[in-house]
Scaffold this active site. Structure first.
Site, PDB file in Angstrom:
ATOM      1  N   ASP A 170      40.815  38.702  46.607  1.00  0.00           N
ATOM      2  CA  ASP A 170      39.486  38.911  47.204  1.00  0.00           C
ATOM      3  C   ASP A 170      39.437  38.530  48.685  1.00  0.00           C
ATOM      4  O   ASP A 170      38.743  39.171  49.472  1.00  0.00           O
ATOM      5  CB  ASP A 170      38.411  38.165  46.412  1.00  0.00           C
ATOM      6  CG  ASP A 170      38.756  36.708  46.143  1.00  0.00           C
ATOM      7  OD1 ASP A 170      38.039  36.075  45.358  1.00  0.00           O
ATOM      8  OD2 ASP A 170      39.767  36.206  46.708  1.00  0.00           O
ATOM      9  N   SER A 215      67.630  48.204  74.156  1.00  0.00           N
ATOM     10  CA  SER A 215      68.212  49.546  74.221  1.00  0.00           C
ATOM     11  C   SER A 215      68.643  50.015  72.834  1.00  0.00           C
ATOM     12  O   SER A 215      69.106  49.223  72.014  1.00  0.00           O
ATOM     13  CB  SER A 215      69.420  49.539  75.163  1.00  0.00           C
ATOM     14  OG  SER A 215      70.148  50.744  75.059  1.00  0.00           O
ATOM     15  N   ASN A 251      30.759  36.036  38.677  1.00  0.00           N
ATOM     16  CA  ASN A 251      30.229  37.369  38.389  1.00  0.00           C
ATOM     17  C   ASN A 251      31.294  38.458  38.476  1.00  0.00           C
ATOM     18  O   ASN A 251      32.304  38.316  39.168  1.00  0.00           O
ATOM     19  CB  ASN A 251      29.107  37.700  39.369  1.00  0.00           C
ATOM     20  CG  ASN A 251      27.900  36.807  39.191  1.00  0.00           C
ATOM     21  OD1 ASN A 251      27.408  36.647  38.073  1.00  0.00           O
ATOM     22  ND2 ASN A 251      27.430  36.202  40.274  1.00  0.00           N
TER      23      ASN A 251
END
Length: 625
Positions: free
Chosen positions: A532, A316, A433
């Protein structure tokens, strides 16, 4: 302060002259249930005490008039208010359809009442479906609306209803500074917003009943002591009825196990309440020696009960709002009050999915005493509200105005802009990369660029900037409009600041690196940076197998191993931003050294580098044979 008071008095005087010195403000207060009456009653008493300024009409509807919910209209009569109209608006059934039908029935009945009363202003409280019917009727009949407790945040459908009433209302009385800021953010006129505090606090903070023990004994029995009983009040969550019923069942099981005298109040009239009452009766709560189950407790007595309780439990709003005024411990269960401002007396158990969790919360909270909180009021709300009502100029235009923030010129009708593909730059910085791509909003790769990841910080940052600038220039040629940049990088990342905090030896010289600032400055675009694994999880949630799935884990493997965790549709970062560094879970204390510096991590066994190392060992062994 003196200047403000004088200015306020002058304004009131001018308003009275405009409205006509003998004209009183006709105020209609509509109350739907026991909860909103506790907030509206102090205002009603204040209005009644100043007959030279106001005429009060009281309309009663909703669960006030239902026997199963205590026929609470009687307490309005006991407070010596004349009820002008009683409207039976609740369609029984206690499910979603019954709530909709109840709103429809109220909309059918209210126009006749409002036509007869012709109020200057209607006071509507809160976020109940009955209140939405009241606000809709008044707005369509050109009656000014004063909304109490707008701008607050909570869970369930109540949030949407509260904000819908805000947009219909002409004037707003809010309880906290945050609520005021929310109303301003919702483009409401600041001059029509009053930060008054909660009206119920006017009664709470002045409630001094020396005979509170007699009240406790009436409701809980002769042998009960202060701070040695529990008050339980739990309502259904209309957006997840099945789960809320299960949670109520677990709550009752925990209370039975806790073995303390408990006052259980029946739930409100929302969809799911009938099933909750069935759960109570199935468990024999009404006949259990430790429990007292009641439909309604008068507010002045309820105040004393929660003020001297050992704990209050349930979902509540009373628990997270009013009970803080007494420092009584509160256990807030589930999501119904998510977003509410609370004092330190409230312990949240949002995933109340086991009896043990709730029982543990009872053990932590029961019998404690916290500092009293005044987040929602200082006891002076009603005088402020009455002054606010007196300042309303009825000759002002009825049509409300919204205060929208300034926006840039709309160029959406430019044909070239329409034909452009909205896109983003995606930067993926891995152990081997460095990739940059132009990606459409549908997740399609328009163009991709790949380079080897440089070994030094300076070369790496220079290459990222160069590739991003080239990709942004190329975007024009492929008819793409770049809206922002997203960077996925290995290492531990603070996404709020756009900083790579730390990386393993996999990416050298990659600690305490601010990626956001230089790229944002170069491209003049917003930039987001994250780990990532987290980015992979977000991509799955948006475009992949995680779409529409509430909870899942993503695992990525490459030069290293990472992951992302989505819980309740939200990405989990963890307090130190490494919640899903799955590759660095240690599986063997004597295992090979990992690039993070530990030994025996999963990444040391199963990453691309690790597999290459093992393959080389096998090759060399075969060659030697």
């Amino acid at each position: 302060e003196v200047y403000f008071k004088n200015l306020s008095k002058q304004k009131q005087k001018e308003v009275m002259e405009k409205n006509g010195n003998n004209q009183k403000l006709r105020v209609c207060v509509a109350t739907c249930n026991r909860a909103d009456y506790s907030k509206l009653a102090p205002i009603m008493f204040g209005i009644k005490a100043e007959p030279q300024f106001f005429e009060l009409d009281v309309v009663v509807l909703g669960s006030h008039l239902i026997d199963d919910y205590g026929n609470t209209y009687r307490m309005i009569e006991q407070d010596d208010f004349d009820i002008h109209t009683r409207l039976h608006t609740i369609v029984r059934g206690e499910d979603e359809a019954a709530m909709v039908e109840s709103v429809g029935l109220a909309l059918v009945k209210l126009p006749d009442v409002l036509n007869r009363l012709k109020p200057d202003i209607m006071i509507v409280h809160g976020d109940r479906f009955d209140a939405l019917a009241l606000a809709t009727s008044a707005a369509l009949m050109n009656i000014r609306i004063l909304h109490i407790e707008g701008g607050e945040v909570s869970g369930t459908i109540d949030d949407s209803i509260r904000h819908a009433i805000t947009k219909l209302a002409h004037y707003h009385v809010c309880c906290t500074r945050s609520a005021e800021q929310h109303l301003i953010a919702m483009c409401e006129d600041h001059d029509r917003i009053l930060l008054a505090g909660c009206p119920s606090y006017d009664k709470l903070l002045s409630a001094k009943n020396k005979d509170y023990m007699s009240i406790i004994r009436v409701w809980l029995g002769e042998d009960v002591k202060t701070r040695d009983y529990i008050v339980a009040l739990q309502h259904p969550v209309t957006t997840d009825i099945k789960h809320s019923i299960k949670m109520f069942e677990l709550t009752l099981d925990a209370l039975i196990s806790f073995n303390k005298r408990t006052l259980v109040l029946f739930p409100n009239v929302d969809a799911g309440s009938k099933e909750m009452v069935r759960v109570m009766r199935k468990k024999g709560i009404e006949h259990h020696p430790n429990f007292r189950a009641v439909k309604h407790v008068p507010f002045d007595q309820f105040i004393q009960l929660v003020a001297h309780a050992g704990c209050m439990i349930g979902n509540s709003s009373c628990g997270v709002r009013e009970v803080g005024a007494f420092g009584t411990p509160v256990i807030n269960l589930g999501t119904r009050q998510t977003g509410r401002e609370t004092g330190e007396n409230v312990l949240h158990v949002r995933d109340a999915d086991t009896q043990d969790k709730i029982l543990h919360a009872l053990q932590l909270q029961f019998g404690k005493q916290y500092p009293c909180s005044k987040i929602y009021g200082d006891g002076n709300a009603v005088p402020r509200i009455l002054k606010f009502l007196k300042s309303i100029d009825l000759k002002e235009p009825l049509q409300k105005k919204f205060c929208f923030p300034p926006v840039k010129d709309n160029i959406s009708q430019d044909i070239d802009h329409i034909l452009e593909t909205q896109s983003a730059l995606a930067v993926d910085l891995g152990g081997t990369n460095l990739r940059v791509a132009i990606v459409s909003m549908k997740g399609e790769i328009v163009k991709k660029y790949t380079q080897l990841n440089p070994k030094t910080y300076e070369d790496r940052l220079e290459l990222i900037l160069k590739m991003c600038v080239e990709a942004a220039s190329e975007a024009v040629n492929v008819n793409c409009r770049i809206l922002g940049v997203g960077i996925s990088t290995g290492g531990r990342v603070n996404p709020r600041e756009g900083i790579v905090l730390h990386s393993t030896k996999l990416i050298q010289e990659w600690s305490s690196v601010d990626l956001r600032t230089p790229i944002s400055d170069a491209l003049h675009l917003p930039v987001w940076v994250d780990n990532d694994g987290n980015c992979a999880a977000l991509a799955e949630r948006k475009f992949g197998h995680g779409k529409g799935v509430e909870n899942f884990v993503t695992l990525i493997t490459g030069t290293g191993i990472g992951g992302g965790i989505v819980h309740q549709h939200e990405l989990i970062h963890g307090s130190s931003f490494c919640a899903a560094e799955l590759g660095h879970i240690v599986v063997s204390l004597d295992g090979p050294e990992c690039l993070c510096g530990s030994q025996g991590c999963i990444e040391a066994y199963a990453s691309g580098i690790a597999l290459q190392r093992e393959a080389k060992k096998l090759h060399d062994g075969i060659y030697l044979l």
